[in-house]
Design a protein around this motif. Structure first.
Motif, short mmCIF file in Angstrom:
data_model
loop_
_atom_site.label_atom_id
_atom_site.label_comp_id
_atom_site.label_asym_id
_atom_site.label_seq_id
_atom_site.Cartn_x
_atom_site.Cartn_y
_atom_site.Cartn_z
N GLN A 144 -2.93 2.54 4.88
CA GLN A 144 -2.78 1.18 5.40
C GLN A 144 -3.95 0.76 6.26
O GLN A 144 -4.23 -0.43 6.39
CB GLN A 144 -1.47 1.09 6.20
CG GLN A 144 -0.23 1.07 5.33
CD GLN A 144 1.06 1.06 6.13
OE1 GLN A 144 1.08 1.48 7.29
NE2 GLN A 144 2.14 0.61 5.51
N ARG A 167 0.81 -1.21 0.00
CA ARG A 167 0.00 0.00 0.00
C ARG A 167 0.85 1.27 0.00
O ARG A 167 0.45 2.30 -0.55
CB ARG A 167 -0.95 0.00 1.21
CG ARG A 167 -2.00 -1.10 1.14
CD ARG A 167 -3.11 -0.88 2.12
NE ARG A 167 -4.16 -1.88 1.96
CZ ARG A 167 -5.34 -1.82 2.56
NH1 ARG A 167 -5.62 -0.80 3.36
NH2 ARG A 167 -6.24 -2.76 2.36
N HIS A 168 2.02 1.19 0.63
CA HIS A 168 2.86 2.40 0.64
C HIS A 168 3.36 2.73 -0.77
O HIS A 168 3.64 3.90 -1.06
CB HIS A 168 4.04 2.22 1.61
CG HIS A 168 5.12 1.31 1.12
ND1 HIS A 168 5.15 -0.03 1.40
CD2 HIS A 168 6.22 1.56 0.36
CE1 HIS A 168 6.20 -0.59 0.85
NE2 HIS A 168 6.87 0.34 0.20
#
Length: 219
Positions: free
Chosen positions: A215, A74-75
């Motif tokens: 996140q 997700r980052h």
């Protein structure tokens, strides 16, 4: 990461024509009404609109929900947005520098150095606001972020313009002029470098905040 950047670019391509139209209109206005400030406004306005534009494209094509279900970090999704925003911002800044130099050559009464320094100051503000708007967009979504943008950015700008235009606060114009005069005579290398470091630090901090927000996001 390259694949996500490419996907962001494909989504953003739909907005290029409208952004170029705005750029041409502001360039024409600057040359027609003798106002290099238009170039600064162009970079700032388009930059703070980028978060909603990039994330809005994802929402329109369903990528925002699809990315949450795919086995990707997700980052990296967040990083691709911040990198794409930074690349577009720097491209706008480079175009604005070129137009500012052309304007300074057409109108020799203006100082090219002062115009470019003013543009650099506007770039720092746009970078700062763009980072903040990315964090707001990831936190509250595209629609709410647009209202927050109006409340936080455009209302104060319009209020300040009204105060200056109608002289609601007597002496405020003279105060700004005196402040700018002091800046022109002061050494600006170190303050500009410090301001750049601060803006990049805030941009990086907004990225970290956005990563934590994304996140925790669920389908």
């Amino acid at each position: 990461m390259k694949a996500m950047l490419y996907a962001d670019w494909l989504n953003f391509r739909q907005s290029i024509r409208s952004m170029m139209f705005i750029l041409v209109v502001f360039a024409f206005a600057a040359f027609a009404w003798s106002g290099p400030m238009f170039f600064i406004m162009t970079v700032a306005m388009l930059s703070i609109m980028l978060p909603a534009t990039l994330c809005g494209s994802d929402q329109a094509y369903g990528w925002d929900k699809l990315s949450l279900s795919l086995p990707i970090l997700r980052h990296e999704v967040v990083r691709s947005k911040y990198l794409m925003g930074l690349l577009i911002n720097l491209t706008l800044f480079a175009l604005a520098v070129a137009m500012t130099m052309a304007y300074s050559l057409v109108d020799p009464s203006t100082s090219m150095i002062e115009n470019i320094l003013s543009l650099f100051g506007g770039e720092l503000i746009s970078l700062l606001l763009m980072g903040l708007m990315f964090a707001v967009t990831f936190k509250f979504g595209v629609e709410k972020s647009r209202y927050i943008l109006i409340a936080v950015v455009w209302i104060p700008i319009l209020a300040m313009a009204g105060i200056v235009k109608f002289d609601i606060i007597p002496g405020i114009v003279d105060m700004f002029e005196q402040g700018f005069s002091r800046l022109e005579t002061a050494p600006i290398g170190l303050p500009m470098a410090a301001a750049l470091v601060v803006c990049l630090t805030v941009y990086a901090a907004c990225y970290r905040i956005s990563v934590r927000t994304y996140q925790k996001k669920e389908l």
